[in-house]
Design a protein around this motif. Structure first.
Motif, PDB file in Angstrom:
ATOM      1  N   GLY A  90      23.948 -65.535 -14.418  1.00  0.00           N
ATOM      2  CA  GLY A  90      23.576 -64.920 -15.674  1.00  0.00           C
ATOM      3  C   GLY A  90      24.510 -65.189 -16.627  1.00  0.00           C
ATOM      4  O   GLY A  90      24.217 -65.243 -17.845  1.00  0.00           O
ATOM      5  N   PHE A  91      25.798 -65.276 -16.358  1.00  0.00           N
ATOM      6  CA  PHE A  91      26.830 -65.382 -17.759  1.00  0.00           C
ATOM      7  C   PHE A  91      26.606 -67.097 -18.166  1.00  0.00           C
ATOM      8  O   PHE A  91      26.989 -67.238 -19.385  1.00  0.00           O
ATOM      9  CB  PHE A  91      28.369 -65.161 -17.141  1.00  0.00           C
ATOM     10  CG  PHE A  91      28.574 -63.651 -16.622  1.00  0.00           C
ATOM     11  CD1 PHE A  91      27.990 -62.665 -17.606  1.00  0.00           C
ATOM     12  CD2 PHE A  91      29.201 -63.459 -15.724  1.00  0.00           C
ATOM     13  CE1 PHE A  91      28.497 -61.570 -17.229  1.00  0.00           C
ATOM     14  CE2 PHE A  91      29.301 -62.189 -15.355  1.00  0.00           C
ATOM     15  CZ  PHE A  91      28.894 -61.186 -15.936  1.00  0.00           C
ATOM     16  N   TRP A  92      26.385 -67.683 -17.243  1.00  0.00           N
ATOM     17  CA  TRP A  92      26.243 -69.212 -17.821  1.00  0.00           C
ATOM     18  C   TRP A  92      24.915 -69.295 -18.602  1.00  0.00           C
ATOM     19  O   TRP A  92      24.987 -69.876 -19.606  1.00  0.00           O
ATOM     20  CB  TRP A  92      26.152 -70.200 -16.686  1.00  0.00           C
ATOM     21  CG  TRP A  92      26.251 -71.447 -17.044  1.00  0.00           C
ATOM     22  CD1 TRP A  92      25.575 -72.333 -17.906  1.00  0.00           C
ATOM     23  CD2 TRP A  92      27.101 -72.262 -16.340  1.00  0.00           C
ATOM     24  NE1 TRP A  92      26.021 -73.560 -17.677  1.00  0.00           N
ATOM     25  CE2 TRP A  92      27.124 -73.735 -17.003  1.00  0.00           C
ATOM     26  CE3 TRP A  92      28.112 -72.338 -15.114  1.00  0.00           C
ATOM     27  CZ2 TRP A  92      27.883 -74.837 -16.381  1.00  0.00           C
ATOM     28  CZ3 TRP A  92      28.995 -73.404 -14.936  1.00  0.00           C
ATOM     29  CH2 TRP A  92      28.873 -74.352 -15.463  1.00  0.00           C
TER      30      TRP A  92
ATOM     31  N   THR B 186      25.798 -63.193  -5.017  1.00  0.00           N
ATOM     32  CA  THR B 186      26.853 -63.186  -5.874  1.00  0.00           C
ATOM     33  C   THR B 186      27.055 -64.081  -6.882  1.00  0.00           C
ATOM     34  O   THR B 186      27.222 -63.875  -8.207  1.00  0.00           O
ATOM     35  CB  THR B 186      28.308 -63.277  -5.263  1.00  0.00           C
ATOM     36  OG1 THR B 186      28.364 -62.177  -4.131  1.00  0.00           O
ATOM     37  CG2 THR B 186      29.460 -62.944  -6.112  1.00  0.00           C
ATOM     38  N   GLY B 187      26.841 -65.401  -6.692  1.00  0.00           N
ATOM     39  CA  GLY B 187      26.720 -66.660  -7.431  1.00  0.00           C
ATOM     40  C   GLY B 187      25.520 -66.470  -8.561  1.00  0.00           C
ATOM     41  O   GLY B 187      25.595 -66.554  -9.849  1.00  0.00           O
ATOM     42  N   SER B 188      24.618 -66.016  -7.979  1.00  0.00           N
ATOM     43  CA  SER B 188      23.404 -65.863  -8.984  1.00  0.00           C
ATOM     44  C   SER B 188      23.783 -64.822 -10.130  1.00  0.00           C
ATOM     45  O   SER B 188      23.322 -64.898 -11.222  1.00  0.00           O
ATOM     46  CB  SER B 188      21.913 -65.632  -8.359  1.00  0.00           C
ATOM     47  OG  SER B 188      21.745 -66.441  -7.258  1.00  0.00           O
ATOM     48  N   THR B 189      24.155 -63.667  -9.411  1.00  0.00           N
ATOM     49  CA  THR B 189      24.491 -62.581 -10.151  1.00  0.00           C
ATOM     50  C   THR B 189      25.552 -62.967 -11.486  1.00  0.00           C
ATOM     51  O   THR B 189      25.291 -62.605 -12.439  1.00  0.00           O
ATOM     52  CB  THR B 189      24.590 -61.156  -9.571  1.00  0.00           C
ATOM     53  OG1 THR B 189      23.844 -60.996  -8.667  1.00  0.00           O
ATOM     54  CG2 THR B 189      24.730 -60.040 -10.155  1.00  0.00           C
ATOM     55  N   PHE B 190      26.648 -63.353 -11.008  1.00  0.00           N
ATOM     56  CA  PHE B 190      27.611 -63.340 -11.792  1.00  0.00           C
ATOM     57  C   PHE B 190      27.776 -64.988 -12.507  1.00  0.00           C
ATOM     58  O   PHE B 190      27.890 -64.818 -13.586  1.00  0.00           O
ATOM     59  CB  PHE B 190      28.906 -62.999 -11.184  1.00  0.00           C
ATOM     60  CG  PHE B 190      29.005 -61.717 -10.619  1.00  0.00           C
ATOM     61  CD1 PHE B 190      28.878 -60.721 -11.609  1.00  0.00           C
ATOM     62  CD2 PHE B 190      28.998 -61.550  -9.426  1.00  0.00           C
ATOM     63  CE1 PHE B 190      28.871 -59.351 -11.169  1.00  0.00           C
ATOM     64  CE2 PHE B 190      28.747 -60.106  -8.998  1.00  0.00           C
ATOM     65  CZ  PHE B 190      28.963 -58.952  -9.845  1.00  0.00           C
ATOM     66  N   GLY B 191      27.289 -65.808 -11.779  1.00  0.00           N
ATOM     67  CA  GLY B 191      27.548 -67.306 -12.199  1.00  0.00           C
ATOM     68  C   GLY B 191      26.478 -67.776 -13.113  1.00  0.00           C
ATOM     69  O   GLY B 191      26.718 -67.904 -14.401  1.00  0.00           O
TER      70      GLY B 191
ATOM     71  N   ASN C 240      20.716 -73.179  -6.936  1.00  0.00           N
ATOM     72  CA  ASN C 240      20.497 -71.664  -6.486  1.00  0.00           C
ATOM     73  C   ASN C 240      19.162 -71.478  -5.929  1.00  0.00           C
ATOM     74  O   ASN C 240      19.005 -71.000  -4.597  1.00  0.00           O
ATOM     75  CB  ASN C 240      20.765 -70.825  -7.872  1.00  0.00           C
ATOM     76  CG  ASN C 240      20.799 -69.550  -7.338  1.00  0.00           C
ATOM     77  OD1 ASN C 240      21.382 -69.103  -6.361  1.00  0.00           O
ATOM     78  ND2 ASN C 240      20.148 -68.653  -8.290  1.00  0.00           N
TER      79      ASN C 240
END
Length: 95
Positions: free
Chosen positions: A29-31, A22-27, A58
């Motif tokens: 990516g947007f960062w 979840t952190g990889s996908t949303f955090g 990550n």
């Protein structure tokens, strides 16, 4: 799987997997998108350093999850133990 340590092991590994994906996908990516936009304006140096650190954390989490998948609290399962050609369990003969 009646051992509480095994249940805790599996539950922690599952929670870590969900968190990292979840952190990889949303955090991350947007960062990355925010950092690129800031670098184009000349203001993203600190953001880029933080992105590099977040990406390293990550990657370390993924490595930890792989390690947790291989190492078990009570050793290898019977299916993971090497077998002799005669079918005897080698791990029992070594001990």
């Amino acid at each position: 799987m009646h051992d509480p340590l095994i249940k805790l092991w599996v539950l922690n590994k599952f929670a870590l997997t969900i968190l990292v994906i979840t952190g990889s996908t949303f955090g991350v990516g947007f960062w990355v998108e925010d950092t690129i936009a800031l670098l184009e304006t000349g203001q993203g140096a600190a953001h880029a350093v933080a992105l590099f650190a977040l990406s390293g954390a990550n990657l370390a989490s993924f490595v930890l999850m792989v390690w947790l998948s291989v190492v078990k609290p009570r050793g290898l399962t019977p299916w993971g133990r090497p077998q002799r050609s005669g079918g005897a369990d080698v791990a029992n003969h070594i001990r």
